[in-house]
Design an enzyme around this catalytic site. Structure first.
Site, short mmCIF file in Angstrom:
data_model
loop_
_atom_site.label_atom_id
_atom_site.label_comp_id
_atom_site.label_asym_id
_atom_site.label_seq_id
_atom_site.Cartn_x
_atom_site.Cartn_y
_atom_site.Cartn_z
N ARG A 60 0.85 -1.21 0.00
CA ARG A 60 0.00 0.00 0.00
C ARG A 60 0.88 1.25 0.00
O ARG A 60 0.49 2.31 -0.48
CB ARG A 60 -0.98 0.01 1.18
CG ARG A 60 -1.83 1.29 1.23
CD ARG A 60 -3.16 1.10 1.97
NE ARG A 60 -3.02 0.40 3.23
CZ ARG A 60 -2.52 0.94 4.34
NH1 ARG A 60 -2.13 2.20 4.35
NH2 ARG A 60 -2.41 0.21 5.43
N TYR A 113 -14.23 17.63 -15.68
CA TYR A 113 -14.70 16.25 -15.64
C TYR A 113 -15.74 16.13 -14.51
O TYR A 113 -15.58 16.74 -13.45
CB TYR A 113 -13.50 15.33 -15.38
CG TYR A 113 -13.89 13.89 -15.27
CD1 TYR A 113 -14.23 13.17 -16.41
CD2 TYR A 113 -13.95 13.26 -14.05
CE1 TYR A 113 -14.62 11.85 -16.32
CE2 TYR A 113 -14.33 11.93 -13.94
CZ TYR A 113 -14.66 11.23 -15.09
OH TYR A 113 -15.04 9.93 -14.99
N ASP A 185 -5.18 18.90 -14.83
CA ASP A 185 -5.57 17.56 -15.28
C ASP A 185 -5.17 17.45 -16.76
O ASP A 185 -5.76 18.10 -17.63
CB ASP A 185 -7.09 17.40 -15.10
CG ASP A 185 -7.58 16.01 -15.50
OD1 ASP A 185 -6.92 15.34 -16.31
OD2 ASP A 185 -8.66 15.60 -15.01
N LYS A 210 -7.18 6.44 -19.27
CA LYS A 210 -7.42 6.95 -20.62
C LYS A 210 -6.17 6.77 -21.49
O LYS A 210 -5.76 5.66 -21.73
CB LYS A 210 -7.88 8.41 -20.54
CG LYS A 210 -8.97 8.65 -19.48
CD LYS A 210 -10.31 8.01 -19.81
CE LYS A 210 -11.28 8.05 -18.64
NZ LYS A 210 -11.49 9.35 -18.04
C1 PLP Z 1 -11.87 9.87 -16.83
C2 PLP Z 1 -11.37 11.18 -16.34
C3 PLP Z 1 -11.11 11.42 -14.98
C4 PLP Z 1 -11.39 10.38 -13.92
O1 PLP Z 1 -10.57 9.28 -14.05
P1 PLP Z 1 -10.98 7.81 -13.53
O2 PLP Z 1 -9.82 7.00 -13.90
O3 PLP Z 1 -12.27 7.45 -14.21
O4 PLP Z 1 -11.19 7.95 -12.06
C5 PLP Z 1 -10.62 12.65 -14.62
N1 PLP Z 1 -10.39 13.62 -15.53
C6 PLP Z 1 -10.63 13.43 -16.84
C7 PLP Z 1 -10.35 14.54 -17.79
C8 PLP Z 1 -11.13 12.22 -17.29
O5 PLP Z 1 -11.37 12.05 -18.60
#
Ligand code: PLP
Length: 395
Positions: A60, A113, A185, A210
C-alpha cells in the site's frame, strides 16, 4: 517418514517461495504481486523505514512495479516524482486534499470532468474548503476571483466536451502571485501533446485509465509533482488506501510503451476527421483545437506542441433526433461513455457526463442534444471515414 522430511502442509506453504539469484534480469519490470516484503534482520526495518537502505515494506506504501510506473510517468511529464493511484479520481482527490485545509479556497475551471466537479462542489465544502468555478479562458475573471486564501487553481489542459485549451502560463502566473498551486488535469492531452509542468503548473494529474494506458482495460490515476516533494500526496494515498494494484501498474506501464505512437496516429486521424466533419452539410459545429477555425487554435499552437490529440466533438443537425440517427447508424465505431482506447468510439455528453445539467443550462455551454464526442482511434483512416460518412447520411 524420515525426520528431515517436511510435512506436505509446510512444503505447500514454503516450497519455491525464495527468489533465486540470477546473473540475468527480466527484460521488463515484472509484476510484483506481493502485498508485503521479508526482512532478514530486525535492524533492516529501521534502515528501510528511515531510508538508509533501499527496500520495500508493504505494497500500500510502495511496490517495485508501481515504482517503475511512477518513474516512467514522472519522466514523461518532466516532474521530480509521481504517485500512482487506483483511479484518476483518487489521484485528483489526493492532489487537492493533500494541499488544502479547512478555511482554504479552491478556484476551478467551470468546465470540468464530472467527478472533479462533484469533488469541488460537494466534497471540499463539506470539509470547510470554499470553492468557486470560473471560466479559465477569461484571465481577467480568474484574477478577480482569486482570494488571499486560494490554495489551488485547478484546470484541465484540454477540457471536455468542447475541447477548450487552457492558457497554462497565464494561470500559473496568477496562481504563483497569489501563493497558490496550479493543478492541471492533463488526461486529454497526455504528456506527448503537452507537459504542463514546463509551463509553470505545480502538479499534473492523470486518469491513467485513458491515454496513458490506452487499451480500455485498466483503471488508474497518477499525480506528478514538479519540484516539491510528492510525500504529502503519497501519504494521503497511503492513508486513504487508494493504491494501484501491481497488476494494473504493470498493464499501464505496458500501455505507456506505445503512448507516443498512439498519440501520433490518433492526432493524425482526428485532424483528418475534423476537417471532413467541418465540411459536411449535416454538421453545424466542430470542436477540435487543431482546426484553424477553433477559438482555441492559437492556444493549441502554443501548448499542444506534440499534436492536437485524438478528442473532438461536433454537432449534428436535428438535435437529439439527429444524434440518435447518427449514433444508431454507426457500425465499426461503438457508443462508449469513456475515451482514449485504440478503437474509435463516440459518446453523447448530454446523455452521459452532462446528464445532470438541464438542457437550458448546458446548451449555452455548447453541450446541446446534438453534440457528439469522438475519441478517435488508431484504425486506418479510411474505415473511420466510411463509418462516419455512412452514419451521417442517416441524419
Ligand atoms: C476519466 C477522467 C477522470 C477520472 O478518471 P478515472 O480514472 O475514471 O477515475 C478525470 N479527468 C478526466 C479529464 C477524465 O477524462
Amino acid at each position: 517418514m524420515k525426520s528431515c522430511q517436511k510435512t506436505l502442509a509446510t512444503v505447500a506453504v514454503h516450497a519455491g517461495s525464495r527468489i533465486s539469484a540470477s546473473v540475468t534480469r527480466p527484460k521488463v519490470s515484472p509484476i510484483y504481486a506481493s502485498s508485503v516484503f521479508s526482512f532478514d534482520r530486525l535492524d533492516q526495518i529501521d534502515e528501510v523505514y528511515e531510508g538508509r537502505n533501499p527496500g520495500y515494506v508493504y505494497s500500500r506504501m510502495r511496490n517495485p512495479g508501481v515504482d517503475a510506473l511512477e518513474e516512467a510517468v514522472a519522466s514523461l511529464e518532466g516532474g521530480s516524482s509521481a504517485v500512482a493511484f487506483a483511479s484518476g479520481m483518487a489521484a485528483i482527490s489526493a492532489s487537492i486534499m493533500a494541499n488544502v485545509k479547512a478555511g482554504d479556497h479552491v478556484l476551478a475551471a467551470d468546465v470540468l470532468y464530472g467527478g472533479t466537479h462533484t469533488l469541488i462542489k460537494e466534497e471540499l465544502p463539506r470539509r470547510g474548503v470554499s470553492t468557486a468555478l470560473v471560466d479559465v479562458n477569461d484571465i481577467g475573471a480568474v484574477k478577480a476571483r482569486v482570494k488571499p486564501n486560494t490554495a489551488i487553481i485547478f484546470c484541465e489542459t484540454i477540457s471536455n466536451p468542447t475541447m477548450q485549451v487552457a492558457d497554462l502560463k497565464a494561470l500559473a502566473d496568477i496562481a504563483h502571485e497569489a501563493g497558490s498551486l496550479l493543478v492541471v488535469d492533463n488526461t486529454f492531452a497526455s504528456p506527448i501533446l503537452c507537459q504542463p509542468l514546463s509551463y509553470g503548473a505545480d502538479i499534473v494529474v492523470h486518469s491513467g485509465t485513458k491515454y496513458l494506458n490506452g487499451h480500455s482495460d485498466v483503471m488508474s490515476g497518477l499525480a506528478v509533482v514538479k519540484a516539491q516533494s510528492g510525500d504529502k500526496i503519497r501519504s494521503y494515498g497511503v492513508t486513504y488506501g487508494a493504491t494501484l494494484s501491481p497488476f494494473d501498474a504493470w498493464l499501464l506501464l505496458r500501455g505507456i510503451r506505445t503512448l507516443s505512437l498512439r498519440m501520433e496516429r490518433q492526432s493524425e486521424n482526428a485532424m483528418r476527421l475534423a476537417r471532413f466533419l467541418e465540411s459536411h452539410p449535416k454538421v453545424t459545429v466542430v470542436h477540435y483545437p487543431g482546426l484553424p477555425s477553433s477559438r482555441f487554435h492559437a492556444l493549441a499552437l502554443e501548448y499542444l506542441t506534440g499534436g492536437f490529440g485524438g478528442m473532438l466533438s461536433f454537432e449534428v443537425k436535428g438535435g437529439l433526433n439527429g444524434a440518435k440517427s447518427f449514433i444508431d447508424a454507426l457500425d465499426m465505431v461503438e457508443l462508449v461513455p469513456s475515451l482514449a482506447g485504440v478503437s474509435t468510439t463516440v459518446s453523447h455528453p448530454g446523455k452521459t457526463s452532462h446528464r445532470a445539467i438541464p438542457l437550458v443550462e448546458r446548451e449555452p455551454l455548447g453541450v446541446g442534444d446534438g453534440l457528439i464526442r469522438v475519441s478517435v482511434g488508431i484504425e486506418g483512416y479510411k474505415e473511420i471515414l466510411d463509418d462516419f460518412r455512412r452514419a451521417l447520411e442517416a441524419v
